[in-house]
Design a protein around this motif. Structure first.
Motif, short mmCIF file in Angstrom:
data_model
loop_
_atom_site.label_atom_id
_atom_site.label_comp_id
_atom_site.label_asym_id
_atom_site.label_seq_id
_atom_site.Cartn_x
_atom_site.Cartn_y
_atom_site.Cartn_z
N ILE A 1 -48.58 -25.43 10.82
CA ILE A 1 -47.98 -24.10 10.90
C ILE A 1 -48.74 -23.17 9.96
CG2 ILE A 1 -45.88 -22.80 10.25
CD1 ILE A 1 -45.10 -25.99 11.61
N PRO A 2 -49.15 -22.00 10.45
CA PRO A 2 -49.95 -21.11 9.62
C PRO A 2 -49.19 -20.65 8.37
CG PRO A 2 -49.32 -20.03 11.68
CD PRO A 2 -48.90 -21.46 11.79
N TYR A 3 -49.95 -20.25 7.36
CA TYR A 3 -49.31 -19.87 6.09
C TYR A 3 -48.58 -18.54 6.19
CZ TYR A 3 -53.12 -16.55 5.15
OH TYR A 3 -53.99 -15.48 5.22
N ALA A 4 -48.87 -17.80 7.25
CA ALA A 4 -48.21 -16.52 7.48
C ALA A 4 -47.97 -16.39 8.98
CB ALA A 4 -49.10 -15.38 6.99
#
Lengths: 95, 386, 295
Positions: free
Chosen positions: A16-19
């Protein structure tokens, strides 16, 4: 250019992307919205492509002088049938 | 380098201008106004090349800054009190989106009753909104924090918005001699803002999307990690700052005799100056007292607090804030740090300075006296009739 | 060159979304992005279009797109435009797609600010005449008489008792660079207004009527027909505001019957003859104004 189907794996926290940002992409289709599917009578179709223009889901593809349907994403709303001056589009029950 | 006799707000404005934000969006509110007035004059005179957006509300001020940051532009806004509360929705938007916007908040009381003077209930009430929160003591620190805030916020490991708090009037409108760094040095210090978390004309992205129960926890986990990474990035930033500007900062807390004291006041912002004065007086009388100044409330300096207070006999938290129905929020946080660090000395909480009321030196001395003899108390200081 | 079905781009930049079948709003967004192209940056506030198109990892805009706060469509557009310009980017179009509530209610302040600054953005309000995403609640653009879940039909009060706010003229009163009304029932007119707006420097506003079959109580296949009929019966009009002047684009020779427009929609089914008479009066009053002040 079109939003394309993608495969996304979301099994670990690092998947899951950090943002909240990501490339566009589709992991599910919309055919489940539909109880009936559109059918085009190519004899009647005059290639005016009004149905293509008015489809809210972009599920009608120009196919030479006629059309074809993207049945993965068509929701079966019937706008195409109604907009067609030639009565070329009808709906039949999903099998 | 040039020494200038300027207000805290002007010092901050210089720090922002030297950081060359692409976009500034702001709405006026006392006592923030002179920051944006000064920046506007820099732009009008051609010494600052930023897009200044005259928004029609604080909500739009931060919303526009988010928009700018979402395309990879460096963005700044400033506000205070009601304005901060009015933009509160956008605070979580910026932090959850990981947009490293810098905001100056002029700490001011929140209505009702109306009051334009300084306390810290505005920013402290928003501690959980995911912003780094720093509190300046003087104008020089304000200017330097303006520059450092972009470094820390925009650092790839952090990617978190940064709120720099200046006590309303006590700092924002007080004049001091300030060393304004040279542009070349700031350019050497501050790298350009680069991020992959942006709308990109050549490689389109969807931003700010919904994340349901299946992935929301992971996004929030990353958000927490970004904030935690700020611990080391703040340290790295201050080392680089010292190397270039020859000015040293002590990390998340300032130790003013705290580690060698029996009795310590923990506080933040400009009141630390008065506490230092009181500590000096008491120490000259042989009293083992000290000050621990919190420079950051988020991330919270848990380890630093434990390190400095582990040998203390009693600790007082003095703050211009209260969480009604409980106690001062800083006190809650400090107690949590001490508990985690197995520090068991008694702690007390003193609420003061609300609505801009002065906290005087004799009151600080009284606090030291009280914690020398008391087990623990939570007390408003300077109540009429007491 | 006019946008036609023959020359419009085959790009499907808004695709795979979960809007209800027959959604007028989705059609407006899809059509506008076909015209505006790949270098458009879409700002979409909380509302139907963000709810149906931005559910990670199902992300349905092929161009750049971002959800804004509900109140912050215009202000975020402003920030994006300013940011891209400050970074030296060229040849892009910042476009907002907000619903009637997001525009006429919670977003009107930010929109007003953007117009006053004449920010170079295109704001498109897809008007489905209520808060549809949250389950059909009244907005200030809900028409008189309409049943919504917050203007239900009861024994004392029957449906919405206030009249639809006119965002087009509110926007025009700012002296906006370009504004237009449209309807998905007259899609080529809408698409050409989008095309025209995209070539104009400054703030542009297009207000497009976009029926919501779910909220209006019509068959999904009837969306376009109803969107045509609202224009033909004179309850909506196709117009532009430019250089300080209003221009009517389509003057119906004779209005179709308002009662037939009303009676075919579930949301109006309960309306009395007196209610309908009120609607006719309001329409006639509006057209007196249009005839007087519109070219």
């Amino acid at each position: 250019m079109k939003v394309e189907k993608v495969k996304v794996s979301l099994n670990t926290v690092d998947d899951i992307p950090y943002a909240p940002f990501a490339r566009p992409g589709l992991v599910t289709v919309n055919s489940g919205f539909r109880t009936q599917r559109p059918v085009c009578d190519k004899e009647k179709c005059n290639g005016c492509h009004l149905c293509y223009l008015y489809c809210p889901d972009g599920c009608i593809l120009k196919d030479g002088k006629s059309i074809k349907f993207d049945l993965d994403f068509c929701k079966g709303c019937g706008i195409c049938k109604k907009i067609c001056n030639k009565g070329a589009i009808s709906f039949e029950d999903e099998k | 380098m040039a020494n200038k006799f300027i207000s805290g707000n002007d010092a901050f404005a210089y720090g922002i201008a030297l950081s060359r934000p692409h976009v500034i969006s702001a709405y006026p509110i006392t006592p923030q106004t002179t920051v944006v007035e000064t920046l506007s004059s820099f732009i009008a005179n051609g010494t600052l090349n930023s897009e200044f957006i005259h928004v029609e509300s604080e909500h739009s001020a931060l919303s526009a800054a988010i928009g700018a940051s979402s395309v990879g532009a460096r963005a700044f806004t400033a506000t205070s009190s009601q304005g901060l509360l009015y933009m509160a929705e956008c605070l979580t938007y910026a932090s959850g989106g990981r947009y490293p916007i810098v905001m100056m908040n002029a700490n001011r009381s929140t209505a009702l009753p109306w009051n334009i003077y300084g306390d810290q209930r505005d920013s402290i009430s928003l501690l959980d909104h995911g912003w780094i929160q720093a509190y300046a003591e003087d104008a020089q620190e304000a200017l330097d924090l303006a520059i450092m805030s972009f470094y820390i916020a925009e650092h790839k490991k952090v990617s978190t918005p940064f709120m720099v708090n200046l006590d309303g009037f006590a700092l924002t409108h007080t004049y001091e001699v300030v060393d304004v760094p040279e542009q070349e040095k700031v350019d050497e210090f501050l790298p350009p803002f680069e991020t992959d978390n942006k709308l990109d004309l050549d490689e389109p992205k969807n931003l700010g999307f919904s994340a349901g129960p299946d992935t929301n926890t992971e996004f929030k986990y990353h958000e927490q990690q970004g904030m935690l990474n700020a611990y080391e990035v703040i340290s790295e930033c201050e080392q680089k700052f010292k190397a270039i500007f020859k000015r040293e900062y002590p990390g998340l807390v300032e130790d003013y005799y705290a580690s060698s004291a029996d009795f310590v006041i923990v506080t933040l912002g400009t009141i630390a100056g008065t506490v230092k004065d009181a500590v000096d007086t008491l120490r000259s009388d042989g009293k083992k007292v000290g000050l621990l100044r919190l420079r950051y409330l988020r991330p919270f300096p848990n380890e630093e607090i434990v390190k400095l207070l582990k040998d203390a006999k009693a600790v007082a938290v003095l703050e211009k804030d209260i969480s009604f129905g409980n106690e001062g929020t800083v006190y809650t946080n400090v107690n949590s740090a001490l508990k985690k660090g197995n520090v068991t000395c008694p702690t007390s909480n003193y609420i003061g300075g609300l609505g801009g009321r002065d906290i005087e030196k004799h009151q600080i001395i009284e606090i030291f006296e009280r914690i020398t003899s008391m087990q623990s108390e939570i007390k408003f200081i300077g109540l009429k009739g007491e | 060159m006019a946008v036609t079905v023959k020359n419009i781009s085959d790009d499907e930049l808004f695709f795979g979304h979960k809007a209800c079948g027959g959604c007028g709003g989705a059609l407006a967004v899809r059509g506008a992005l076909k015209v505006l192209g790949r270098r458009s940056v879409a700002v979409v506030p909380a509302g139907c279009m963000s709810a149906v198109a931005f559910n990670y990892p199902q992300l349905c805009f092929a161009n750049n797109a971002i959800i804004s706060t509900f109140a912050g469509t215009a202000s975020m557009m402003t920030g994006i435009e300013a940011g891209l310009r400050a970074l030296g980017k060229k040849d892009f179009q910042v476009v907002g797609f907000a619903g009637d509530g997001g525009t006429g209610d919670i977003g009107i302040q930010a929109l007003s600010g953007a117009i006053e600054r004449n920010d170079n953005v295109l704001y498109i309000c897809y008007d489905n005449e209520a808060y549809m995403n949250t389950g059909i609640q009244k907005s200030t653009l809900t028409p008189f008489g309409a049943r919504t879940t917050t203007t239900p039909v009861g024994s004392k009060v029957q449906g919405n008792r206030s009249f639809k706010k006119n965002m087009f003229e509110i926007v025009a009163a700012h002296g906006i660079t370009y504004a237009a009304t449209a309807s998905v029932g007259y899609l080529p007119d809408f698409l050409n207004k989008v095309e025209k707006a995209s070539k104009i420097q400054g703030t542009k506003y297009i207000h497009v009527i976009a029926p919501c079959p779910t909220g209006w109580g019509i068959k999904t296949e009837d969306c376009i027909e109803v969107a045509k009929e609202v224009v033909d019966c004179g309850l909506w009009y196709l117009a532009e505001f430019e250089n300080g002047e209003f221009k009517l684009n389509k003057r119906p020779k004779e209005f179709t019957r308002i009662d037939s427009y009303i009676k075919r929609q579930g949301r109006f089914k309960h309306m009395t003859d007196e209610d309908i008479e009120n609607v006719v009066k309001a329409r006639d009053q509006k057209w007196n104004f249009i005839n007087k002040y519109f070219n």
